[in-house]
Structure formats: C-alpha cells, structure tokens
Design an enzyme around this catalytic site. Structure first.
Site, PDB file in Angstrom:
ATOM      1  N   CYS A  42      -2.298   4.339  -2.813  1.00 51.58           N
ATOM      2  CA  CYS A  42      -2.131   5.095  -1.577  1.00 51.58           C
ATOM      3  C   CYS A  42      -0.638   5.127  -1.201  1.00 51.58           C
ATOM      4  O   CYS A  42       0.126   4.227  -1.530  1.00 51.58           O
ATOM      5  CB  CYS A  42      -2.926   4.451  -0.440  1.00 51.58           C
ATOM      6  N   ASP A  44       0.500   4.699   1.626  1.00 47.74           N
ATOM      7  CA  ASP A  44       0.716   3.780   2.752  1.00 47.74           C
ATOM      8  C   ASP A  44       1.869   2.804   2.459  1.00 47.74           C
ATOM      9  O   ASP A  44       1.894   2.164   1.410  1.00 47.74           O
ATOM     10  CB  ASP A  44      -0.593   3.000   2.996  1.00 47.74           C
ATOM     11  N   ARG A  46       2.474   0.006   3.473  1.00 49.80           N
ATOM     12  CA  ARG A  46       2.130  -1.415   3.422  1.00 49.80           C
ATOM     13  C   ARG A  46       1.540  -1.847   2.078  1.00 49.80           C
ATOM     14  O   ARG A  46       1.168  -2.999   1.899  1.00 49.80           O
ATOM     15  CB  ARG A  46       1.146  -1.748   4.556  1.00 49.80           C
ATOM     16  N   HIS A  98      -6.962   0.557  -0.381  1.00 53.76           N
ATOM     17  CA  HIS A  98      -6.723  -0.572   0.530  1.00 53.76           C
ATOM     18  C   HIS A  98      -7.594  -0.443   1.772  1.00 53.76           C
ATOM     19  O   HIS A  98      -7.836   0.666   2.267  1.00 53.76           O
ATOM     20  CB  HIS A  98      -5.240  -0.653   0.915  1.00 53.76           C
ATOM     21  N   CYS A 101      -7.383   2.012   5.301  1.00 50.05           N
ATOM     22  CA  CYS A 101      -6.698   3.229   4.846  1.00 50.05           C
ATOM     23  C   CYS A 101      -6.863   4.364   5.870  1.00 50.05           C
ATOM     24  O   CYS A 101      -7.984   4.773   6.192  1.00 50.05           O
ATOM     25  CB  CYS A 101      -7.256   3.661   3.496  1.00 50.05           C
TER      26      CYS A 101
HETATM   27 CO    CO Z   1      -4.216   4.521   2.621  1.00 53.24          CO
END
Ligand code: CO
Length: 221
Positions: A42, A44, A46, A98, A101
């Site tokens: 992803c 993202d 993090r 994750h 998400c």
């Molecule tokens: Co995500």
C-alpha cells in the site's frame, strides 16, 4: 528551514554514512540489481516496504498503490510485474496489506470520493464476493480487519490469474506468491496465504500457451 530541505540534508548525511562504512558502497550499488523479491504494498506512509522487513537497497523491487491492488488492466503494476518476473527473475512476489488501510475503509463506506471510486471499486468487488462471511462479523473493527485480509488474498489470486505468472511457472518454476498483512500496532507481519509456483490455476483463468501459438500460426498461413 523549509521542510523539504530537511530531506536533502538527510540524504547527504545518509550517503556520507554509507561511504564511511564502505567506500565502494555506491560504486557497487550502481553496477546491477538482483533482488529476489517483488513487494506489492500500500502507498500508506506508515508501511515503508524496505524498512519493515529490514532490507537494504538492491534487495527488494517495490510497487505501491492505494490498498495494494493487483488490477488486471493496470499497465503500471503489470509492467513492474513483468520486469520483476521475466528480467529480474524474482523468486517471491509478496502482496502486503495492512490493518487500518484507508483504502479498504473507504471501500466499506458509501461516500462519493470522485475518481478514486473507480479504484476502490475493486475492493468493493472483494467485499461482495465474501459478503456471506463478512455480514456475519457483527463487530465493525473485526469486519474491517477481515476485509483487509481477504483483499490481500484476492490480490494474490489475481497474480496467479495473469499470463505473466503462469508463463513464468512453466518456464522457470518461479516465483512463489505470498499474501501478508502488516500490523502497525505491533510492527509485525501476519502471513495470510501462500501459492507455491506451479499451483493449479482455476480453469477459467488458466492460459494454454501452446493453443495461443497454434492460433497465431494458423492465422499466418
Ligand atoms: Co493502505
């Protein structure tokens, strides 16, 4: 100082640090890449691929998008996949989702988010496919976690449905496919599923490469 300047200064410090440990570090790094892994994760911030599995430059080929999707018309993902599998000959392709998400969460809702509706629609299809299981999970957080896992599962299956993976299995018996979910509350990755190379592919999605050859030959003559 402007925020972005910090990044450039950090880069200089990082490069200097590497050279202090090994003066040939960048000369060697520039020569070639032979990663054994393709990571599809992803976008993202993090879930930084290389960091959460503690790998160094050169070890992992990385593709990231919103909610780690493998969409069969995504020329970007497919180009990365083809290069990683056919040229780099990676041994493993990992789809890593994750918990928490935002993409999956948005797909569970009904808001009109504009263009991204089209991308998230792929996750809604996963939700629909597994609706029987999901509707029996009354706790909303658990349902969210489960959809994250099911989404990863479906994306790994999508990989096996591509001609890129199926041809590679015939030609060099690789790569193995893996579905993982990263938990940012613990820093740990949970293994969701594995598909070994040369696994049986559902008849509907299985390509018969020999047949394709015959068809193209017959059209030439
Ligand atoms: Co995500």
């Amino acid at each position: 100082m402007k925020d972005y300047k910090k990044l450039l200064m950090a880069n200089k410090a990082w490069a200097k640090e590497r050279l202090e440990v090994d003066e040939d570090y960048f000369t060697d790094l520039a020569k070639d890449q032979k990663p054994q892994f393709l990571w599809i994760g992803c976008a993202d911030s993090r879930v930084p691929a290389e960091e959460v599995i503690n790998t160094q430059p050169g070890e992992v080929f990385v593709h990231r998008n919103v909610a780690n999707l493998v969409v069969h018309t995504d020329i970007n993902l497919l180009s990365v996949l083809q290069y990683a599998v056919e040229v780099l000959k990676v041994k493993h392709v990992i789809v890593c989702g994750h918990y928490g998400c935002g993409g999956v969460k948005a797909a569970m809702g009904n808001s009109d988010l504009g263009l991204i509706n089209k991308w998230l629609r792929n996750i809604k299809e996963v939700y629909d496919k597994h609706n029987y299981e999901l509707k029996n999970v009354s706790d909303e957080h658990l349902r969210f976690d489960r959809l994250v896992e099911l989404n990863v599962e479906e994306q790994v299956k999508n990989l096996a449905k591509t001609s890129i993976i199926q041809r590679a299995w015939i030609n060099h018996e690789l790569p193995h496919l893996h579905g993982w979910v990263f938990d940012m509350k613990t820093g740990l990755i949970k293994e969701i599923m594995n598909i070994e190379s040369n696994s049986v592919v559902d008849d509907i999605f299985k390509y018969d490469f020999h047949t394709v050859e015959l068809i193209s030959n017959s059209s030439i003559h």
